[in-house]
Design a protein around this motif. Structure first.
Motif, PDB file in Angstrom:
ATOM      1  N   ARG A 111      43.913  40.405  32.319  1.00  0.00           N
ATOM      2  CA  ARG A 111      43.309  39.477  33.268  1.00  0.00           C
ATOM      3  C   ARG A 111      44.082  39.416  34.571  1.00  0.00           C
ATOM      4  O   ARG A 111      45.282  39.714  34.627  1.00  0.00           O
ATOM      5  CB  ARG A 111      43.240  38.065  32.664  1.00  0.00           C
ATOM      6  N   ARG A 112      43.390  39.004  35.594  1.00  0.00           N
ATOM      7  CA  ARG A 112      43.986  38.762  36.917  1.00  0.00           C
ATOM      8  C   ARG A 112      43.639  37.334  37.310  1.00  0.00           C
ATOM      9  O   ARG A 112      42.810  37.073  38.180  1.00  0.00           O
ATOM     10  CB  ARG A 112      43.430  39.764  37.929  1.00  0.00           C
ATOM     11  N   ASN A 113      44.274  36.392  36.625  1.00  0.00           N
ATOM     12  CA  ASN A 113      43.950  34.987  36.822  1.00  0.00           C
ATOM     13  C   ASN A 113      45.219  34.133  36.719  1.00  0.00           C
ATOM     14  O   ASN A 113      46.330  34.645  36.612  1.00  0.00           O
ATOM     15  CB  ASN A 113      42.899  34.533  35.802  1.00  0.00           C
ATOM     16  N   THR A 114      45.021  32.819  36.739  1.00  0.00           N
ATOM     17  CA  THR A 114      46.157  31.900  36.723  1.00  0.00           C
ATOM     18  C   THR A 114      46.968  32.025  35.435  1.00  0.00           C
ATOM     19  O   THR A 114      48.204  31.974  35.461  1.00  0.00           O
ATOM     20  CB  THR A 114      45.661  30.454  36.888  1.00  0.00           C
ATOM     21  N   LYS A 115      46.293  32.177  34.317  1.00  0.00           N
ATOM     22  CA  LYS A 115      47.003  32.301  33.042  1.00  0.00           C
ATOM     23  C   LYS A 115      47.928  33.505  33.050  1.00  0.00           C
ATOM     24  O   LYS A 115      49.068  33.440  32.576  1.00  0.00           O
ATOM     25  CB  LYS A 115      45.995  32.412  31.892  1.00  0.00           C
ATOM     26  N   ALA A 116      47.452  34.619  33.593  1.00  0.00           N
ATOM     27  CA  ALA A 116      48.272  35.828  33.657  1.00  0.00           C
ATOM     28  C   ALA A 116      49.442  35.640  34.612  1.00  0.00           C
ATOM     29  O   ALA A 116      50.567  36.056  34.322  1.00  0.00           O
ATOM     30  CB  ALA A 116      47.417  37.015  34.089  1.00  0.00           C
ATOM     31  N   ALA A 117      49.205  35.015  35.767  1.00  0.00           N
ATOM     32  CA  ALA A 117      50.277  34.768  36.726  1.00  0.00           C
ATOM     33  C   ALA A 117      51.323  33.825  36.145  1.00  0.00           C
ATOM     34  O   ALA A 117      52.531  34.011  36.330  1.00  0.00           O
ATOM     35  CB  ALA A 117      49.695  34.186  38.010  1.00  0.00           C
ATOM     36  N   LYS A 118      50.869  32.810  35.420  1.00  0.00           N
ATOM     37  CA  LYS A 118      51.790  31.856  34.803  1.00  0.00           C
ATOM     38  C   LYS A 118      52.652  32.537  33.749  1.00  0.00           C
ATOM     39  O   LYS A 118      53.845  32.244  33.615  1.00  0.00           O
ATOM     40  CB  LYS A 118      50.997  30.706  34.173  1.00  0.00           C
ATOM     41  N   ARG A 119      52.065  33.466  33.021  1.00  0.00           N
ATOM     42  CA  ARG A 119      52.839  34.181  31.997  1.00  0.00           C
ATOM     43  C   ARG A 119      53.951  34.995  32.642  1.00  0.00           C
ATOM     44  O   ARG A 119      55.072  35.036  32.142  1.00  0.00           O
ATOM     45  CB  ARG A 119      51.918  35.094  31.196  1.00  0.00           C
ATOM     46  N   LEU A 120      53.654  35.643  33.765  1.00  0.00           N
ATOM     47  CA  LEU A 120      54.675  36.412  34.464  1.00  0.00           C
ATOM     48  C   LEU A 120      55.796  35.502  34.952  1.00  0.00           C
ATOM     49  O   LEU A 120      56.989  35.801  34.757  1.00  0.00           O
ATOM     50  CB  LEU A 120      54.063  37.155  35.650  1.00  0.00           C
ATOM     51  N   LEU A 121      55.460  34.384  35.577  1.00  0.00           N
ATOM     52  CA  LEU A 121      56.480  33.474  36.093  1.00  0.00           C
ATOM     53  C   LEU A 121      57.330  32.885  34.974  1.00  0.00           C
ATOM     54  O   LEU A 121      58.551  32.747  35.111  1.00  0.00           O
ATOM     55  CB  LEU A 121      55.820  32.357  36.892  1.00  0.00           C
ATOM     56  N   THR A 122      56.711  32.552  33.856  1.00  0.00           N
ATOM     57  CA  THR A 122      57.447  31.997  32.719  1.00  0.00           C
ATOM     58  C   THR A 122      58.441  33.006  32.173  1.00  0.00           C
ATOM     59  O   THR A 122      59.593  32.691  31.870  1.00  0.00           O
ATOM     60  CB  THR A 122      56.475  31.553  31.622  1.00  0.00           C
ATOM     61  N   ARG A 123      57.994  34.263  32.045  1.00  0.00           N
ATOM     62  CA  ARG A 123      58.879  35.335  31.580  1.00  0.00           C
ATOM     63  C   ARG A 123      60.035  35.546  32.553  1.00  0.00           C
ATOM     64  O   ARG A 123      61.181  35.754  32.145  1.00  0.00           O
ATOM     65  CB  ARG A 123      58.087  36.641  31.414  1.00  0.00           C
ATOM     66  N   LEU A 124      59.729  35.522  33.830  1.00  0.00           N
ATOM     67  CA  LEU A 124      60.757  35.721  34.838  1.00  0.00           C
ATOM     68  C   LEU A 124      61.834  34.651  34.769  1.00  0.00           C
ATOM     69  O   LEU A 124      63.029  34.948  34.799  1.00  0.00           O
ATOM     70  CB  LEU A 124      60.121  35.722  36.232  1.00  0.00           C
ATOM     71  N   LEU A 125      61.420  33.394  34.697  1.00  0.00           N
ATOM     72  CA  LEU A 125      62.390  32.296  34.624  1.00  0.00           C
ATOM     73  C   LEU A 125      63.263  32.405  33.385  1.00  0.00           C
ATOM     74  O   LEU A 125      64.476  32.159  33.426  1.00  0.00           O
ATOM     75  CB  LEU A 125      61.661  30.954  34.644  1.00  0.00           C
ATOM     76  N   LYS A 126      62.660  32.789  32.270  1.00  0.00           N
ATOM     77  CA  LYS A 126      63.417  32.924  31.036  1.00  0.00           C
ATOM     78  C   LYS A 126      64.415  34.069  31.128  1.00  0.00           C
ATOM     79  O   LYS A 126      65.570  33.954  30.709  1.00  0.00           O
ATOM     80  CB  LYS A 126      62.467  33.152  29.861  1.00  0.00           C
ATOM     81  N   LYS A 127      63.982  35.191  31.707  1.00  0.00           N
ATOM     82  CA  LYS A 127      64.846  36.368  31.797  1.00  0.00           C
ATOM     83  C   LYS A 127      65.950  36.180  32.837  1.00  0.00           C
ATOM     84  O   LYS A 127      67.105  36.557  32.604  1.00  0.00           O
ATOM     85  CB  LYS A 127      64.016  37.596  32.143  1.00  0.00           C
ATOM     86  N   GLN A 128      65.610  35.600  33.992  1.00  0.00           N
ATOM     87  CA  GLN A 128      66.584  35.438  35.064  1.00  0.00           C
ATOM     88  C   GLN A 128      67.527  34.262  34.823  1.00  0.00           C
ATOM     89  O   GLN A 128      68.666  34.270  35.260  1.00  0.00           O
ATOM     90  CB  GLN A 128      65.875  35.269  36.402  1.00  0.00           C
ATOM     91  N   GLY A 129      67.019  33.237  34.183  1.00  0.00           N
ATOM     92  CA  GLY A 129      67.865  32.085  33.890  1.00  0.00           C
ATOM     93  C   GLY A 129      67.920  31.059  34.998  1.00  0.00           C
ATOM     94  O   GLY A 129      68.465  29.969  34.804  1.00  0.00           O
TER      95      GLY A 129
END
Length: 233
Positions: A111-129
């Motif tokens: 998908r190219r929607n808010t849910k997909a964008a939110k998943r990317l941001l959540t992963r980024l915050l978790k990985k970057q700290g």
């Protein structure tokens, strides 16, 4: 970075050959058959399917041991998504890079929607700290909505002209996609980019080191780290 050696037990070829084959395949725009031919020229007889298995087995282990760039509160995240057709179906590769072009994360989604964008941001915050100083995207509204849900305090600039760094980061993968004649499944794409981008992060110098001396020094250090990780030298 882990200092324990990678085990090559029950493999007929030595670590140097296995690591070199994997390096050739993921570092350069070569097909598996090209790598097979290059090894044959050196008197090493190995099939392209064996090279494929080496990449799938050792690639994640290699990249998991490579040193990652430390996150900083002054980092700027550039986010973008690109369409990739797999087995006749459109998928979206969502990617985040920082101000130096370092790939922070990538995720294949349908998908190219808010849910997909939110998943990317959540992963980024978790990985970057930690969150960045600023995030920059194109004008896809899903980014703004997801940002307000995940990290509302972060500055967000939405402008296509400012997002060239993220868009340019897709170019190397596009070249590989053509040489590989596409990807067989979303899983194979996700597996490939996780290794491919880690190699680029290690071997491609940041924008601040693009002088001839800087590039040469960076490559020497990268090769030293690569050898330490793969064959313990």
């Amino acid at each position: 970075m882990s200092t324990s050696a990678i085990s090559y037990k029950r493999h007929r070829f030595p670590a140097e050959i296995i690591a070199h084959a994997v390096w050739l395949y993921y570092r350069f725009p070569l097909s598996l058959r090209h790598v097979e031919e290059m090894l044959l020229e050196r008197g090493i007889v190995v099939s392209y399917e064996t090279i494929r298995r080496w990449g799938r087995k050792f690639g994640p282990d290699y990249t998991g041991r490579l040193r990652r760039k430390q996150p900083d509160r002054n980092d700027i995240w550039y986010l973008d998504e690109v369409a990739i057709t797999i087995a006749g179906k459109k998928h979206w590769l969502w990617r985040a890079v920082d101000q130096d072009g370092y790939v922070l994360d990538e995720i294949v989604q349908t998908r190219r929607n808010t849910k997909a964008a939110k998943r990317l941001l959540t992963r980024l915050l978790k990985k970057q700290g930690l969150a960045p100083k600023r995030m920059i995207t194109d004008k896809l509204r899903s980014y703004g909505t997801a940002k307000r849900q995940v990290m509302p305090q972060i500055e967000h600039r939405s402008h296509k002209g400012l997002n060239n760094r993220a868009e340019n980061s897709h170019v190397p993968l596009r070249k590989r996609e053509r040489s590989m004649q596409g990807f067989r499944s979303p899983g194979s794409l996700q597996h490939f980019i996780s290794i491919f981008s880690a190699f680029r992060n290690l071997f491609v110098p940041p924008r601040s080191q693009r002088s001839a001396l800087g590039i040469r020094t960076h490559r020497l250090r990268a090769m030293a780290e690569w050898n330490a990780v793969t064959i313990g030298t």
